[in-house]
Design an enzyme around this catalytic site. Structure first.
Site, PDB file in Angstrom:
ATOM      1  N   GLU A  31      -6.537 145.286  46.651  1.00 37.58           N
ATOM      2  CA  GLU A  31      -5.637 146.139  47.439  1.00 37.58           C
ATOM      3  C   GLU A  31      -6.036 147.616  47.332  1.00 37.58           C
ATOM      4  O   GLU A  31      -5.943 148.363  48.289  1.00 37.58           O
ATOM      5  CB  GLU A  31      -4.205 145.967  46.905  1.00 37.58           C
TER       6      GLU A  31
ATOM      7  N   HIS B 114      -6.136 141.277  48.676  1.00 41.86           N
ATOM      8  CA  HIS B 114      -5.557 141.980  49.817  1.00 41.86           C
ATOM      9  C   HIS B 114      -6.713 142.199  50.783  1.00 41.86           C
ATOM     10  O   HIS B 114      -7.655 142.893  50.453  1.00 41.86           O
ATOM     11  CB  HIS B 114      -5.081 143.350  49.318  1.00 41.86           C
TER      12      HIS B 114
ATOM     13  N   TRP C 120       0.619 150.337  62.037  1.00 38.14           N
ATOM     14  CA  TRP C 120       1.223 149.030  61.731  1.00 38.14           C
ATOM     15  C   TRP C 120       1.722 148.428  63.053  1.00 38.14           C
ATOM     16  O   TRP C 120       1.254 147.380  63.482  1.00 38.14           O
ATOM     17  CB  TRP C 120       2.341 149.195  60.692  1.00 38.14           C
TER      18      TRP C 120
ATOM     19  N   ASP D 193      -0.134 140.125  53.475  1.00 36.08           N
ATOM     20  CA  ASP D 193      -0.829 141.186  52.741  1.00 36.08           C
ATOM     21  C   ASP D 193      -1.454 140.651  51.473  1.00 36.08           C
ATOM     22  O   ASP D 193      -2.559 141.014  51.114  1.00 36.08           O
ATOM     23  CB  ASP D 193       0.147 142.331  52.423  1.00 36.08           C
TER      24      ASP D 193
ATOM     25  N   ARG E  96       2.227 138.271  44.435  1.00 35.00           N
ATOM     26  CA  ARG E  96       3.428 138.920  43.902  1.00 35.00           C
ATOM     27  C   ARG E  96       4.651 138.589  44.778  1.00 35.00           C
ATOM     28  O   ARG E  96       4.547 137.821  45.734  1.00 35.00           O
ATOM     29  CB  ARG E  96       3.203 140.428  43.802  1.00 35.00           C
ATOM     30  N   ASP E  97       5.779 139.191  44.450  1.00 33.17           N
ATOM     31  CA  ASP E  97       7.004 138.901  45.212  1.00 33.17           C
ATOM     32  C   ASP E  97       6.969 139.678  46.531  1.00 33.17           C
ATOM     33  O   ASP E  97       7.802 140.543  46.773  1.00 33.17           O
ATOM     34  CB  ASP E  97       8.245 139.256  44.383  1.00 33.17           C
ATOM     35  N   GLU E  98       5.983 139.359  47.356  1.00 38.19           N
ATOM     36  CA  GLU E  98       5.832 140.037  48.638  1.00 38.19           C
ATOM     37  C   GLU E  98       5.292 139.021  49.662  1.00 38.19           C
ATOM     38  O   GLU E  98       6.042 138.394  50.353  1.00 38.19           O
ATOM     39  CB  GLU E  98       4.910 141.257  48.493  1.00 38.19           C
TER      40      GLU E  98
ATOM     41  N   ASP F 213      -2.071 145.672  57.992  1.00 36.53           N
ATOM     42  CA  ASP F 213      -3.175 144.956  57.365  1.00 36.53           C
ATOM     43  C   ASP F 213      -3.817 144.013  58.381  1.00 36.53           C
ATOM     44  O   ASP F 213      -5.046 143.901  58.472  1.00 36.53           O
ATOM     45  CB  ASP F 213      -2.685 144.143  56.161  1.00 36.53           C
TER      46      ASP F 213
HETATM   47  C1  BGC Z   1       1.718 145.994  51.321  1.00 39.48           C
HETATM   48  C2  BGC Z   1       0.656 146.534  52.226  1.00 39.48           C
HETATM   49  C3  BGC Z   1       1.342 147.143  53.379  1.00 39.48           C
HETATM   50  C4  BGC Z   1       2.067 148.310  52.804  1.00 39.48           C
HETATM   51  C5  BGC Z   1       2.687 149.207  53.803  1.00 39.48           C
HETATM   52  C6  BGC Z   1       2.500 147.120  50.806  1.00 39.48           C
HETATM   53  O1  BGC Z   1       3.481 146.724  49.951  1.00 39.48           O
HETATM   54  O2  BGC Z   1       1.191 145.218  50.315  1.00 39.48           O
HETATM   55  O3  BGC Z   1      -0.423 145.805  52.403  1.00 39.48           O
HETATM   56  O4  BGC Z   1       0.585 147.405  54.478  1.00 39.48           O
HETATM   57  O5  BGC Z   1       2.979 147.920  51.842  1.00 39.48           O
HETATM   58  O6  BGC Z   1       2.655 150.406  53.327  1.00 39.48           O
END
Ligand code: BGC
Length: 993
Positions: free
Chosen positions: A848, A869, A634, A564, A568-570, A577
């Site tokens: 994003e 994003h 998703w 995504d 960040r911490d993700e 996506d």
């Molecule tokens: C992500 C998104 C993802 C979403 C789901 C977010 O934290 O960055 O791109 O699809 O969560 O709701």
């Protein structure tokens, strides 16, 4: 399926059924030339010098078209029109005055399993593809012959398989059907073809593929680990061993993987050019190994091999909430070096208990989110060369893991792809020293520094500066994204991290000794190595910047897994996506191998009941969990993405491989929805991040779309794609079952969500978009609903209100319902919310959120505000397919539909795409009242060309289209002229009404 044939708005999956084609491009001429993709070595429109006299006219006109096309590519703006005309004429005269080239039919760009000369594959029946270059027009392959051998000379004793002459026009993904392949063996292959003009090509140059370890029993190496290396943020362990080779080396391959990242070294040098190896998969189920040809790195006599390990996705921080060690807390290495001597004998060097380890090296801490700490005073000089004293190193321990998860790497290797230099170095109002890289990029910095021993240089990374001109890192959440480098004090030192990456445009530098200049920093851009295949350009610079931003969003987020965001911490493989962006991604770059690999990751993490996790690899559910609550839009990645890959690359195997997962997903929903056919509670995220007015005062409506509506719409869509997939795979019963299911859902959907006057769902844009796109409206209401959608857009001043799920289809739905002008209005809208608003705010990647940075320069909620994003970048697909008109009618671009859509607000738009068959171009340009439509159709494909010429006469080379034998089936209907064309490059002209 009839239901699809009847679907009015759904040409974007319906039209892909039943065919085959495709190229490569880039956004600057320089790059195109560098990539040798500007035009193929043989201009396809030049006919042979042995052409009979009656063909001379054709020679002339063909040459003219070639030159026209050349200039079209060179400079499509029409400002310098007069000068251009003069140059064109001069060149044309020079061109036809000189000899006309004669070239044979050529077969080029051979690939196996979508890759050029892959090493270390474990596919037992690889598939072969080639491209055809020919000087003629309307060239089709009529037959081919393939042969495979274990030497590049194809001596008869070494031939393992040959097809003989096969009458076929198939030139992509032809399956090896020879004897079983052997492990660690290089196979050479070549192909020759015959074409429809009676020509026979020479044998192509030899390509090769090389197998990896085809059976797990062949892994003789042991997992080695450093005792005690189980802590968070622990220093990197180093491993080493020396060995002696007594004979002359013929060849050598190393097979290697790790828990955590590895960097392998041999005799003082890093092995290979891949980084962040072994990549990211659900490690307990799938662990990729890499294979390197190290023949040239070995020495007769003493050698040293070693490795450095990093935490990576395996042990490091992953997913928010301070998670770490998701896969394990002990790093480890598995390495097997196989040396073949010239006398035919072989020897193995293995990771085993004979290795030594230390963690007293310079990499003191490494973590994907938090960065790297490197102490150059602790550099282990010579550790990776023979003769180094490792007496202070300790013995490794060996551990046993089930090697059933080992797989060859199938995706696109992660590499350092390009480098960029700072554009500005400045002090913020608060006095911080900041470097602007000019581009929001992903990778890391290379630092050049000269200072005193022990001084520490710290680099912090940020995507944006705030409204006060200060460095802004709040949106990185808990990710520190920091590099700390302790200077060794030995003169000029160069450092770049190896086990972390960051998404950034700005860098705050502290502790730098002396004056910092652009010389001291280089941005190293890192991502999966995917060939650039597409380009889109128009006369609007903002739109071109949007295309640039989309491409950079892809670069930043395709790192073995489609993530995504990169900062960040993700940084997770969010499935929604990925499905939204897949088709755009496949225009910009060759993502065939990338998605082949990642779709297998999706299947591996799909739960027992068919649930598809929100992120893949699924790090949000404990590894042992058997259920995950999925979300519509998703989880549908399981169905949409393989179908997209099939559409673009004509690859049926990805459908075969993914079919069980596709079906399991639809069956999961079927169970949930039951006899009511409405999937209640199926959408967790709705139309994620749809437009929401800052204050909802009830006069400014937001774009909310009801969640069960979304879930049911995607249920229908996935069922219809599944039906088409079943049909493509010859599964007749399933095809009927799922097309019936689709029709049933559609019936219930209409009943539940569509009024008699054509209002749909919550009346939001996404309600209309999904219903129209997925063919969920009664035939007689489609036009009415499309009109209501347009009314909503107009009532917002030509603005959108869609989120992640509606946005990718919004413009498609408009253009396929007769509102291309409204689609362009949205695309060219510069005010928030729109695609160009971030561009006007200086974005260099896709944001994003529509309002990541607001008009007053303040930021959206830092809890979720990425500036890189790709999801909203899904508009790229429409730019290629509709604005420039470059579209396929069948899987793989074998049959094209080229239908550019000129608009008064632009003076040109054009796209190119390196399809599986070769380069396709499509675009238009206005000069005065004349529209020139310029197309290129690769050999072994044909095209239906649709021109919005109205009543105007269409000419080519000044003559009526019908006088040219290259075009057939010319039909004028409404404002369109439709006709068929074979391969070649053509310029058509008509007067705009
Ligand atoms: C992500 C998104 C993802 C979403 C789901 C977010 O934290 O960055 O791109 O699809 O969560 O709701």
């Amino acid at each position: 399926m009839r239901f699809l044939a009847n679907a009015r708005n759904d040409r974007y999956f319906r039209d892909h059924i039943g065919g085959k084609v495709a190229i490569r491009g880039d956004d600057s001429l320089k790059k195109q030339i560098a990539n040798r993709h500007f035009f193929p070595s043989i201009p396809p429109t030049i006919v042979s010098s042995r052409a009979p006299a009656r063909d001379l006219l054709q020679v002339f006109s063909n040459s003219y078209f070639f030159i026209q096309t050349f200039f079209y590519n060179l400079d499509s703006t029409n400002q310098q029109h007069k000068t251009m005309k003069l140059i064109k004429l001069t060149l044309l005269l020079l061109f036809i005055g000189g000899p006309v080239f004669a070239q044979d039919l050529l077969v080029k760009e051979l690939t196996s399993e979508h890759k050029k000369n892959p090493i270390g594959i474990d596919i037992m029946q690889p598939r072969f593809s080639w491209k055809i270059l020919s000087a003629g027009n309307s060239i089709m392959q009529t037959a081919y012959s393939l042969r495979v051998a274990t030497d590049s000379k194809f001596s008869s004793s070494k031939i393992v398989w040959q097809t003989g002459k096969i009458n076929s026009d198939e030139s992509i993904l032809q399956t090896y059907a020879g004897p079983g392949l052997k492990s660690s063996q290089r196979y050479y292959w070549q192909v020759k073809i015959w074409d429809n003009s009676g020509k026979e090509s020479k044998w192509s140059e030899a390509a090769f593929f090389e197998t990896g370890l085809l059976s797990r029993d062949e892994w003789k190496a042991k997992w080695i680990e450093m005792p005690g290396d189980t802590l968070r943020y622990a220093p990197s362990p180093y491993f080493r061993k020396e060995f002696n080779l007594t004979k002359t080396i013929e060849s050598a391959r190393v097979y290697v993987t790790s828990h955590g990242y590895y960097e392998l070294h041999l005799n003082g040098k890093k092995v290979g050019d891949q980084v962040l190896t072994p990549g990211w998969t659900s490690y307990s189920k799938r662990l990729q190994y890499q294979v390197y040809d190290v023949t040239e790195m070995l020495l007769k006599g003493d050698n040293a091999i070693g490795a450095i390990l990093g935490d990576g996705w395996y042990r490091g921080s992953l997913a928010w909430g301070d998670n770490w060690r998701i896969y394990g807390k002990q790093l480890g290495l598995l390495m097997q070096l196989k040396i073949t001597y010239t006398d035919g004998s072989e020897t193995l060097v293995l990771s085993d208990e004979s290795w030594k380890a230390t963690n007293n090296g310079p990499v003191r801490m490494n973590d994907i989110y938090n960065g790297e700490t490197y102490d150059a005073t602790k550099v282990l000089t010579g550790w990776n060369t023979k003769g180094y004293s490792d007496k202070n190193w300790i013995n490794v321990k060996t551990s046993v893991y089930n090697n059933n998860n080992l797989i060859a790497s199938e995706g696109a290797p992660i590499r350092k792809i390009e480098e960029i230099k700072p554009v500005k170095i400045f002090r913020t109002p608060k006095g911080k020293l900041v470097v602007d890289m000019g581009q929001n990029m992903v990778g890391w910095l290379r630092l050049k520094v000269n200072g005193q021993k022990g001084q520490v240089v710290t680099l912090n990374h940020a995507e944006v500066m705030d409204k006060f001109g200060e460095f802004y890192t709040t949106n990185l959440r808990a990710a520190k994204c920091q590099l700390n480098y302790t200077i060794a004090g030995n003169g000029e030192e160069i450092y770049e991290p190896r086990f972390t990456f960051m998404g950034f445009r700005f860098v705050e530098v502290s502790g730098f000794p002396g004056e910092l200049t652009a010389e001291n920093l280089t941005g190293v851009v890192v991502h999966s190595d995917m060939a650039v295949t597409g380009s889109y350009e128009s006369s609007n610079p903002l739109l071109n910047q949007l295309q640039h931003n989309i491409q950079w969003g892809q670069k930043g987020n395709f790192v073995d897994v489609p993530t995504d965001c990169p900062q960040r911490d993700e940084r997770l493989g969010w499935t929604g996506d990925a499905q939204a962006f897949a088709r755009t991604a496949a225009y910009n770059m060759d993502v065939a191998a990338f998605f082949t690999k990642w779709m297998k990751d999706v299947s591996a993490d799909q739960k027992n009941g068919g649930e598809v996790p929100d992120v893949v690899p699924d790090v949000l559910n404990p590894q042992t969990a058997v259920t995950a609550q999925p979300s519509a839009g998703w989880g549908d990645v399981a169905v949409i993405a393989p179908w997209t890959m099939y559409t673009v690359y004509g690859d049926k195997k990805i459908l075969e491989t993914q079919y069980p997962g596709m079906k399991a997903w639809v069956e999961y929903i079927r169970k949930k929805a039951g006899d009511g056919y409405i999937w209640k509670g199926g959408s967790k995220y709705g139309d994620w991040l749809f437009y929401h007015p800052p204050v909802n005062n009830h006069t400014e409506p937001d774009g909310y779309t009801e969640h069960d509506f979304i879930a049911t719409a995607f249920y229908a869509y996935s069922s219809s794609i599944l039906a088409e997939t079943a049909k493509a795979l010859g599964k007749t019963d399933d095809a009927r079952t799922y097309s019936d299911l689709f029709l049933k859902i559609k019936e219930v959907f209409i009943n539940e969500y569509v009024t008699k006057s054509g209002r749909v769902g919550t009346n939001s844009q996404t309600s209309y978009v999904l219903a129209l796109m997925f063919d969920l409206l009664p035939e007689n209401l489609t036009a009415r609903s499309a009109k209501l959608l347009v009314e909503d857009i107009k009532s917002r001043g030509n603005r959108l209100s869609t989120g992640f799920l509606g946005t990718p289809y919004l413009c498609h739905v408009l253009s396929s319902n007769g509102y291309t002008d409204v689609a362009y209005d949205l695309l060219l809208q510069e005010n928030y919310p729109s695609w160009l608003y971030p561009v006007k705010m200086g974005a260099t990647t896709i944001w994003e959120r529509w309002d990541g940075q607001k008009t007053d320069s303040t930021f959206q909620d830092a809890g979720m505000n990425s500036f890189n994003h790709y999801a909203y970048g899904a508009i790229g697909d429409w730019m290629y397919r509709v604005s420039a008109g470059l579209e396929t009618m069948s899987p793989g671009y074998k049959h094209l539909i080229l239908q550019p859509h000129p608009i008064k607000k632009l003076s040109y738009s054009k796209a190119s795409f390196e399809s599986p068959y070769g380069k396709i171009s499509s675009g238009w340009e206005r000069t005065g009242k004349t529209i020139a439509v310029i197309v290129r159709i690769p050999a072994n494909t044909d095209a239906t060309i649709v021109l919005p010429a109205g009543k105007s006469k269409v000419t080519i080379g000044g003559k009526d289209l019908s006088e040219n034998k290259n075009f057939s089936d010319i039909v004028a209907s409404g404002d369109k002229l439709t006709f068929k064309a074979g391969s070649g490059a053509y310029v058509f002209e008509y007067t705009e009404e």
